[in-house]
Scaffold this motif. Structure first.
Motif, PDB file in Angstrom:
ATOM      1  N   LEU A  98      44.142 -75.887  90.241  1.00  0.00           N
ATOM      2  CA  LEU A  98      43.347 -75.551  91.413  1.00  0.00           C
ATOM      3  C   LEU A  98      42.115 -76.447  91.514  1.00  0.00           C
ATOM      4  N   VAL A  99      41.426 -76.653  90.410  1.00  0.00           N
ATOM      5  CA  VAL A  99      40.222 -77.491  90.428  1.00  0.00           C
ATOM      6  C   VAL A  99      40.588 -78.947  90.725  1.00  0.00           C
ATOM      7  N   ARG A 100      41.714 -79.417  90.177  1.00  0.00           N
ATOM      8  CA  ARG A 100      42.144 -80.796  90.457  1.00  0.00           C
ATOM      9  C   ARG A 100      42.457 -80.973  91.935  1.00  0.00           C
ATOM     10  N   ILE A 101      43.172 -80.016  92.519  1.00  0.00           N
ATOM     11  CA  ILE A 101      43.534 -80.126  93.941  1.00  0.00           C
ATOM     12  C   ILE A 101      42.291 -80.022  94.819  1.00  0.00           C
ATOM     13  N   LEU A 102      41.399 -79.106  94.496  1.00  0.00           N
ATOM     14  CA  LEU A 102      40.170 -78.971  95.291  1.00  0.00           C
ATOM     15  C   LEU A 102      39.291 -80.211  95.191  1.00  0.00           C
ATOM     16  N   SER A 103      39.107 -80.726  93.978  1.00  0.00           N
ATOM     17  CA  SER A 103      38.245 -81.899  93.823  1.00  0.00           C
ATOM     18  C   SER A 103      38.869 -83.135  94.465  1.00  0.00           C
ATOM     19  N   GLY A 104      40.188 -83.321  94.315  1.00  0.00           N
ATOM     20  CA  GLY A 104      40.848 -84.458  94.951  1.00  0.00           C
ATOM     21  C   GLY A 104      40.786 -84.373  96.466  1.00  0.00           C
ATOM     22  N   SER A 105      41.023 -83.189  97.000  1.00  0.00           N
ATOM     23  CA  SER A 105      40.967 -82.996  98.455  1.00  0.00           C
ATOM     24  C   SER A 105      39.558 -83.219  98.979  1.00  0.00           C
ATOM     25  N   LEU A 109      38.560 -86.082 101.603  1.00  0.00           N
ATOM     26  CA  LEU A 109      38.012 -85.654 102.887  1.00  0.00           C
ATOM     27  C   LEU A 109      36.614 -86.228 103.117  1.00  0.00           C
ATOM     28  N   LEU A 110      35.748 -86.127 102.118  1.00  0.00           N
ATOM     29  CA  LEU A 110      34.390 -86.649 102.274  1.00  0.00           C
ATOM     30  C   LEU A 110      34.364 -88.172 102.329  1.00  0.00           C
ATOM     31  N   GLY A 111      35.391 -88.799 101.791  1.00  0.00           N
ATOM     32  CA  GLY A 111      35.479 -90.252 101.871  1.00  0.00           C
ATOM     33  C   GLY A 111      35.661 -90.751 103.290  1.00  0.00           C
ATOM     34  N   LEU A 146      42.820 -89.391  96.168  1.00  0.00           N
ATOM     35  CA  LEU A 146      44.279 -89.476  96.187  1.00  0.00           C
ATOM     36  C   LEU A 146      44.841 -89.660  94.787  1.00  0.00           C
ATOM     37  N   LEU A 147      44.130 -90.390  93.954  1.00  0.00           N
ATOM     38  CA  LEU A 147      44.567 -90.577  92.573  1.00  0.00           C
ATOM     39  C   LEU A 147      44.566 -89.253  91.821  1.00  0.00           C
ATOM     40  N   ILE A 148      43.546 -88.443  92.015  1.00  0.00           N
ATOM     41  CA  ILE A 148      43.489 -87.127  91.376  1.00  0.00           C
ATOM     42  C   ILE A 148      44.587 -86.215  91.936  1.00  0.00           C
ATOM     43  N   SER A 163      47.426 -87.113  93.065  1.00  0.00           N
ATOM     44  CA  SER A 163      48.751 -87.587  92.665  1.00  0.00           C
ATOM     45  C   SER A 163      49.193 -86.984  91.341  1.00  0.00           C
ATOM     46  N   TYR A 164      48.284 -86.428  90.590  1.00  0.00           N
ATOM     47  CA  TYR A 164      48.645 -85.771  89.330  1.00  0.00           C
ATOM     48  C   TYR A 164      49.459 -84.506  89.593  1.00  0.00           C
ATOM     49  N   ASP A 165      49.207 -83.826  90.709  1.00  0.00           N
ATOM     50  CA  ASP A 165      49.860 -82.551  91.002  1.00  0.00           C
ATOM     51  C   ASP A 165      50.807 -82.568  92.192  1.00  0.00           C
ATOM     52  N   ILE A 166      50.630 -83.475  93.134  1.00  0.00           N
ATOM     53  CA  ILE A 166      51.419 -83.458  94.357  1.00  0.00           C
ATOM     54  C   ILE A 166      52.422 -84.606  94.327  1.00  0.00           C
ATOM     55  N   ALA A 167      53.704 -84.246  94.350  1.00  0.00           N
ATOM     56  CA  ALA A 167      54.783 -85.221  94.148  1.00  0.00           C
ATOM     57  C   ALA A 167      54.819 -86.302  95.223  1.00  0.00           C
TER      58      ALA A 167
END
Length: 98
Positions: free
Chosen positions: A35-42, A46-48, A65-67, A69-73
Motif C-alpha cells: 500500500l505504501v509503495r503504491i501510494l508513494s509511487g502514485s 502525479l505530482l511530477g 513509475l519505477l516504484i 513497477s515493483y507491484d503493477i505488472a
C-alpha cells in the motif's frame, strides 16, 4: 522484559528482506508494504506532472513509475521493454565505435 541494545533496530525480528530497486549499480530500498509503495509511487508520478512549479520536478514521474513497477505488472512490462530496447541500442552504438 528484554532490553534492546542501541545497535538493534525495531524490526530486527523481521526476517523478510527489504524490497529494493536497482538503478545502475546501486540498490535503492523502497517501503515494505504494498500500500505504501503504491501510494508513494502514485503520488510521485502525479505530482511530477506539476514539474514546472518550484520544488516539484519532472524527475518525479520516472521515479514514481519505477516504484509502481515493483507491484503493477503492466508498468513492470513497459519498464522491461524499455530496458531491453536501451541495452540493444547501447550494444549497437558501442559496436559501431569499435
Amino acid at each position: 522484559m528484554k532490553q534492546r541494545s542501541d545497535n538493534e533496530t525495531p524490526n530486527a525480528g523481521d526476517s523478510r528482506p527489504r524490497p529494493s530497486i536497482a538503478i545502475g549499480q546501486r540498490r535503492v530500498p523502497i517501503p515494505r508494504t504494498r500500500l505504501v509503495r503504491i501510494l508513494s509511487g502514485s503520488l510521485l508520478a502525479l505530482l511530477g506532472l506539476f514539474g514546472f512549479l518550484p520544488i516539484l520536478g519532472f524527475w518525479m514521474i520516472p521515479v514514481g513509475l519505477l516504484i509502481l513497477s515493483y507491484d503493477i505488472a503492466t508498468i513492470r512490462r513497459l519498464r522491461r521493454r524499455l530496458e531491453v530496447w536501451w541495452r540493444r541500442r547501447q550494444k549497437k552504438t558501442s559496436g559501431n565505435n569499435a
